[in-house]
Design a protein around this motif. Structure first.
Motif, PDB file in Angstrom:
ATOM      1  N   ARG A   7       0.827  -1.205   0.000  1.00 24.83           N
ATOM      2  CA  ARG A   7       0.000   0.000   0.000  1.00 24.83           C
ATOM      3  C   ARG A   7       0.868   1.264   0.000  1.00 24.83           C
ATOM      4  O   ARG A   7       0.589   2.224  -0.718  1.00 24.83           O
ATOM      5  N   ASP A  10       2.326   1.703  -3.511  1.00 25.12           N
ATOM      6  CA  ASP A  10       1.300   2.200  -4.439  1.00 25.12           C
ATOM      7  C   ASP A  10       1.003   3.672  -4.178  1.00 25.12           C
ATOM      8  O   ASP A  10       0.884   4.476  -5.109  1.00 25.12           O
ATOM      9  N   ARG A  11       0.858   4.021  -2.915  1.00 25.06           N
ATOM     10  CA  ARG A  11       0.571   5.410  -2.542  1.00 25.06           C
ATOM     11  C   ARG A  11       1.688   6.339  -3.002  1.00 25.06           C
ATOM     12  O   ARG A  11       1.429   7.419  -3.541  1.00 25.06           O
ATOM     13  N   THR A  14       1.476   6.809  -6.772  1.00 24.09           N
ATOM     14  CA  THR A  14       0.315   7.626  -7.137  1.00 24.09           C
ATOM     15  C   THR A  14       0.556   9.090  -6.814  1.00 24.09           C
ATOM     16  O   THR A  14       0.277   9.974  -7.650  1.00 24.09           O
ATOM     17  N   LEU A  32      -7.382  11.563  -3.000  1.00 22.65           N
ATOM     18  CA  LEU A  32      -7.074  10.268  -2.392  1.00 22.65           C
ATOM     19  C   LEU A  32      -7.560  10.300  -0.940  1.00 22.65           C
ATOM     20  O   LEU A  32      -7.588  11.346  -0.326  1.00 22.65           O
ATOM     21  N   MET A  34      -6.411  10.465   1.933  1.00 19.38           N
ATOM     22  CA  MET A  34      -5.186  10.654   2.710  1.00 19.38           C
ATOM     23  C   MET A  34      -5.202  12.028   3.364  1.00 19.38           C
ATOM     24  O   MET A  34      -5.791  12.966   2.835  1.00 19.38           O
ATOM     25  N   THR A  42       4.870  11.815   1.906  1.00 21.56           N
ATOM     26  CA  THR A  42       5.070  10.929   0.759  1.00 21.56           C
ATOM     27  C   THR A  42       5.717  11.687  -0.392  1.00 21.56           C
ATOM     28  O   THR A  42       6.582  11.157  -1.092  1.00 21.56           O
TER      29      THR A  42
END
Length: 129
Positions: A7, A10-11, A14, A32, A34, A42
């Motif tokens: 995860r 992927d995050r 993205t 998202l 988030m 990130t």
């Protein structure tokens, strides 16, 4: 690879893809599911490994240096957590009684309980007599 690691990877991909397309931090956070700080952290990470390093590394508890002493005392039959807490405080332990009690709990469950036989069996008489 764990589900959490997947995860995070992927995050990271993205977020960096959306940043490369010109989207802002707030917009990405809204798009998202988030938080803004998560998106920002990130975005700052140039590689996924920066987000993964240091994860799931438990810190030693305050009781860690005293575990050998606790285990020795337990083997000697000294099992009262309140008294053990007082002993450890004399040795410099600054933690709580509850930490000691929690450490002892699995050992208490393994302890064999001796149960006295019923009265009629203890006297040597049988039920038939």
């Amino acid at each position: 690879m764990s589900p959490i690691e997947a995860r995070i990877r992927d995050r990271h991909a993205t977020v960096h893809s959306l940043l490369a397309q010109g989207h802002g931090i707030r917009e990405i956070a809204r798009e998202l599911p988030m938080g803004g700080n998560t998106v920002r952290r990130t975005a700052r990470a140039s590689a996924t490994e920066e987000l993964l390093s240091g994860r799931h590394q438990p810190r030693p508890s305050q009781i860690y240096p005293y575990k050998p002493h606790l285990d020795k005392r337990w083997a000697e039959g000294f099992t009262n957590a309140l008294h053990l807490h007082a002993e450890l405080q004399d040795l410099g332990y600054g933690g709580s009684y509850q930490t000691i009690s929690d450490y002892r709990r699995p050992r208490r469950r393994r302890r064999v309980r001796v149960v006295a036989p019923p009265h009629h069996l203890a006297s040597g008489r049988s039920l038939a007599a």
